[in-house]
Motif scaffolding. Sequence first.
Motif, PDB file in Angstrom:
ATOM      1  N   VAL A 122       0.841  -1.200   0.000  1.00  0.00           N
ATOM      2  CA  VAL A 122       0.000   0.000   0.000  1.00  0.00           C
ATOM      3  C   VAL A 122       0.880   1.256   0.000  1.00  0.00           C
ATOM      4  O   VAL A 122       0.640   2.196  -0.762  1.00  0.00           O
ATOM      5  N   ALA A 123       1.906   1.260   0.831  1.00  0.00           N
ATOM      6  CA  ALA A 123       2.804   2.415   0.922  1.00  0.00           C
ATOM      7  C   ALA A 123       3.581   2.617  -0.383  1.00  0.00           C
ATOM      8  O   ALA A 123       3.712   3.755  -0.867  1.00  0.00           O
ATOM      9  N   GLN A 124       4.092   1.536  -0.960  1.00  0.00           N
ATOM     10  CA  GLN A 124       4.809   1.644  -2.237  1.00  0.00           C
ATOM     11  C   GLN A 124       3.895   2.182  -3.335  1.00  0.00           C
ATOM     12  O   GLN A 124       4.304   3.025  -4.135  1.00  0.00           O
ATOM     13  N   ASP A 125       2.664   1.700  -3.369  1.00  0.00           N
ATOM     14  CA  ASP A 125       1.707   2.178  -4.371  1.00  0.00           C
ATOM     15  C   ASP A 125       1.408   3.662  -4.182  1.00  0.00           C
ATOM     16  O   ASP A 125       1.297   4.413  -5.157  1.00  0.00           O
ATOM     17  N   ALA A 126       1.267   4.095  -2.926  1.00  0.00           N
ATOM     18  CA  ALA A 126       0.986   5.511  -2.649  1.00  0.00           C
ATOM     19  C   ALA A 126       2.128   6.394  -3.143  1.00  0.00           C
ATOM     20  O   ALA A 126       1.901   7.446  -3.751  1.00  0.00           O
ATOM     21  N   VAL A 127       3.358   5.963  -2.916  1.00  0.00           N
ATOM     22  CA  VAL A 127       4.523   6.747  -3.355  1.00  0.00           C
ATOM     23  C   VAL A 127       4.629   6.728  -4.881  1.00  0.00           C
ATOM     24  O   VAL A 127       4.912   7.760  -5.500  1.00  0.00           O
ATOM     25  N   ALA A 128       4.385   5.581  -5.496  1.00  0.00           N
ATOM     26  CA  ALA A 128       4.472   5.492  -6.959  1.00  0.00           C
ATOM     27  C   ALA A 128       3.420   6.386  -7.616  1.00  0.00           C
ATOM     28  O   ALA A 128       3.690   7.036  -8.630  1.00  0.00           O
ATOM     29  N   LEU A 129       2.240   6.442  -7.028  1.00  0.00           N
ATOM     30  CA  LEU A 129       1.195   7.324  -7.548  1.00  0.00           C
ATOM     31  C   LEU A 129       1.573   8.789  -7.353  1.00  0.00           C
ATOM     32  O   LEU A 129       1.376   9.619  -8.255  1.00  0.00           O
ATOM     33  N   LEU A 130       2.148   9.098  -6.204  1.00  0.00           N
ATOM     34  CA  LEU A 130       2.593  10.466  -5.948  1.00  0.00           C
ATOM     35  C   LEU A 130       3.711  10.872  -6.915  1.00  0.00           C
ATOM     36  O   LEU A 130       3.725  11.982  -7.441  1.00  0.00           O
ATOM     37  N   ARG A 131       4.633   9.960  -7.185  1.00  0.00           N
ATOM     38  CA  ARG A 131       5.720  10.255  -8.128  1.00  0.00           C
ATOM     39  C   ARG A 131       5.145  10.489  -9.528  1.00  0.00           C
ATOM     40  O   ARG A 131       5.562  11.405 -10.230  1.00  0.00           O
ATOM     41  N   LYS A 132       4.167   9.692  -9.931  1.00  0.00           N
ATOM     42  CA  LYS A 132       3.521   9.867 -11.233  1.00  0.00           C
ATOM     43  C   LYS A 132       2.854  11.237 -11.312  1.00  0.00           C
ATOM     44  O   LYS A 132       3.020  11.968 -12.291  1.00  0.00           O
ATOM     45  N   ALA A 133       2.108  11.578 -10.267  1.00  0.00           N
ATOM     46  CA  ALA A 133       1.431  12.882 -10.246  1.00  0.00           C
ATOM     47  C   ALA A 133       2.440  14.024 -10.239  1.00  0.00           C
ATOM     48  O   ALA A 133       2.228  15.057 -10.891  1.00  0.00           O
ATOM     49  N   SER A 134       3.539  13.856  -9.522  1.00  0.00           N
ATOM     50  CA  SER A 134       4.566  14.906  -9.472  1.00  0.00           C
ATOM     51  C   SER A 134       5.193  15.143 -10.836  1.00  0.00           C
ATOM     52  O   SER A 134       5.549  16.272 -11.178  1.00  0.00           O
ATOM     53  N   ALA A 135       5.326  14.081 -11.620  1.00  0.00           N
ATOM     54  CA  ALA A 135       5.867  14.232 -12.974  1.00  0.00           C
ATOM     55  C   ALA A 135       4.846  14.910 -13.885  1.00  0.00           C
ATOM     56  O   ALA A 135       5.198  15.772 -14.698  1.00  0.00           O
ATOM     57  N   GLU A 136       3.570  14.527 -13.754  1.00  0.00           N
ATOM     58  CA  GLU A 136       2.529  15.104 -14.603  1.00  0.00           C
ATOM     59  C   GLU A 136       2.223  16.559 -14.243  1.00  0.00           C
ATOM     60  O   GLU A 136       1.840  17.345 -15.100  1.00  0.00           O
ATOM     61  N   TYR A 137       2.352  16.884 -12.977  1.00  0.00           N
ATOM     62  CA  TYR A 137       2.003  18.229 -12.487  1.00  0.00           C
ATOM     63  C   TYR A 137       3.217  18.849 -11.798  1.00  0.00           C
ATOM     64  O   TYR A 137       3.177  19.174 -10.608  1.00  0.00           O
ATOM     65  N   ALA A 138       4.286  18.985 -12.543  1.00  0.00           N
ATOM     66  CA  ALA A 138       5.552  19.458 -11.983  1.00  0.00           C
ATOM     67  C   ALA A 138       5.443  20.840 -11.337  1.00  0.00           C
ATOM     68  O   ALA A 138       6.227  21.176 -10.450  1.00  0.00           O
ATOM     69  N   ASP A 139       4.455  21.622 -11.736  1.00  0.00           N
ATOM     70  CA  ASP A 139       4.304  22.974 -11.182  1.00  0.00           C
ATOM     71  C   ASP A 139       3.378  23.010  -9.961  1.00  0.00           C
ATOM     72  O   ASP A 139       3.120  24.072  -9.415  1.00  0.00           O
ATOM     73  N   ASP A 140       2.917  21.863  -9.495  1.00  0.00           N
ATOM     74  CA  ASP A 140       2.007  21.814  -8.355  1.00  0.00           C
ATOM     75  C   ASP A 140       2.801  21.966  -7.058  1.00  0.00           C
ATOM     76  O   ASP A 140       3.499  21.047  -6.631  1.00  0.00           O
ATOM     77  N   THR A 141       2.674  23.115  -6.436  1.00  0.00           N
ATOM     78  CA  THR A 141       3.445  23.387  -5.220  1.00  0.00           C
ATOM     79  C   THR A 141       2.965  22.558  -4.032  1.00  0.00           C
ATOM     80  O   THR A 141       3.764  22.242  -3.141  1.00  0.00           O
ATOM     81  N   GLU A 142       1.677  22.172  -4.000  1.00  0.00           N
ATOM     82  CA  GLU A 142       1.170  21.334  -2.907  1.00  0.00           C
ATOM     83  C   GLU A 142       1.799  19.944  -2.955  1.00  0.00           C
ATOM     84  O   GLU A 142       2.148  19.384  -1.915  1.00  0.00           O
ATOM     85  N   LEU A 143       1.925  19.388  -4.153  1.00  0.00           N
ATOM     86  CA  LEU A 143       2.565  18.077  -4.285  1.00  0.00           C
ATOM     87  C   LEU A 143       4.032  18.155  -3.861  1.00  0.00           C
ATOM     88  O   LEU A 143       4.523  17.285  -3.142  1.00  0.00           O
ATOM     89  N   ALA A 144       4.723  19.199  -4.304  1.00  0.00           N
ATOM     90  CA  ALA A 144       6.131  19.362  -3.937  1.00  0.00           C
ATOM     91  C   ALA A 144       6.277  19.520  -2.424  1.00  0.00           C
ATOM     92  O   ALA A 144       7.187  18.939  -1.809  1.00  0.00           O
ATOM     93  N   ALA A 145       5.376  20.264  -1.809  1.00  0.00           N
ATOM     94  CA  ALA A 145       5.427  20.465  -0.355  1.00  0.00           C
ATOM     95  C   ALA A 145       5.172  19.150   0.383  1.00  0.00           C
ATOM     96  O   ALA A 145       5.804  18.872   1.419  1.00  0.00           O
ATOM     97  N   LEU A 146       4.263  18.331  -0.150  1.00  0.00           N
ATOM     98  CA  LEU A 146       3.984  17.044   0.473  1.00  0.00           C
ATOM     99  C   LEU A 146       5.214  16.140   0.431  1.00  0.00           C
ATOM    100  O   LEU A 146       5.572  15.513   1.434  1.00  0.00           O
ATOM    101  N   VAL A 147       5.865  16.073  -0.707  1.00  0.00           N
ATOM    102  CA  VAL A 147       7.091  15.274  -0.823  1.00  0.00           C
ATOM    103  C   VAL A 147       8.142  15.798   0.147  1.00  0.00           C
ATOM    104  O   VAL A 147       8.789  15.019   0.863  1.00  0.00           O
ATOM    105  N   ASP A 148       8.293  17.120   0.213  1.00  0.00           N
ATOM    106  CA  ASP A 148       9.261  17.727   1.133  1.00  0.00           C
ATOM    107  C   ASP A 148       8.924  17.433   2.592  1.00  0.00           C
ATOM    108  O   ASP A 148       9.814  17.342   3.429  1.00  0.00           O
TER     109      ASP A 148
END
Length: 155
Positions: free
Chosen positions: A48-74
């Motif tokens: 479940v955790a690996q899938d959540a991170v893989a989905l987040l990485r996919k979204a981060s690539a698709e929405y590179a300008d999304d500051t909320e996603l970047a903040a979540l990763v940080d």
Amino acid sequence: MREVYVSGAAGGEFGAVDQPGLQVGDHRGRPCFLDPGAREYYADWETVAQDAVALLRKASAEYADDTELAALVDELRPASPEFERFWTSQDVQNRSHCPKILNHPVAGQLTFSLESLQLPGDDGQFVITYTPSDDTTKARLATVLVRDHSPLRES
């Protein structure tokens, strides 16, 4: 709102079955990594955790300008060694279906078939369904539903 966030329409009668600590507008991975109870709740927490991170990485690539996603990763990288390990593995995916086994605190072990359906014409919008995989899960869910929604229930 990106595909990795929970919308206001999420939930329903069994919304709390999915993930403890998950709030509307939150990323599905936050409580997975920051709520200690998540490791017990998910029978296969690591997947479940690996899938959540893989989905987040996919979204981060698709929405590179999304500051909320970047903040979540940080936020999650220093807070969780597992998140950091999964993030650096650079896995990218979006599962459309998979089994999910939950250890519900009242109902016990629940087994579902998860399906993720992308809505046509809606950028990044998905409907995620959990279908009980067996009669035991159906019966346990019915018991919890009756208990939680009974007009005779004492407060």
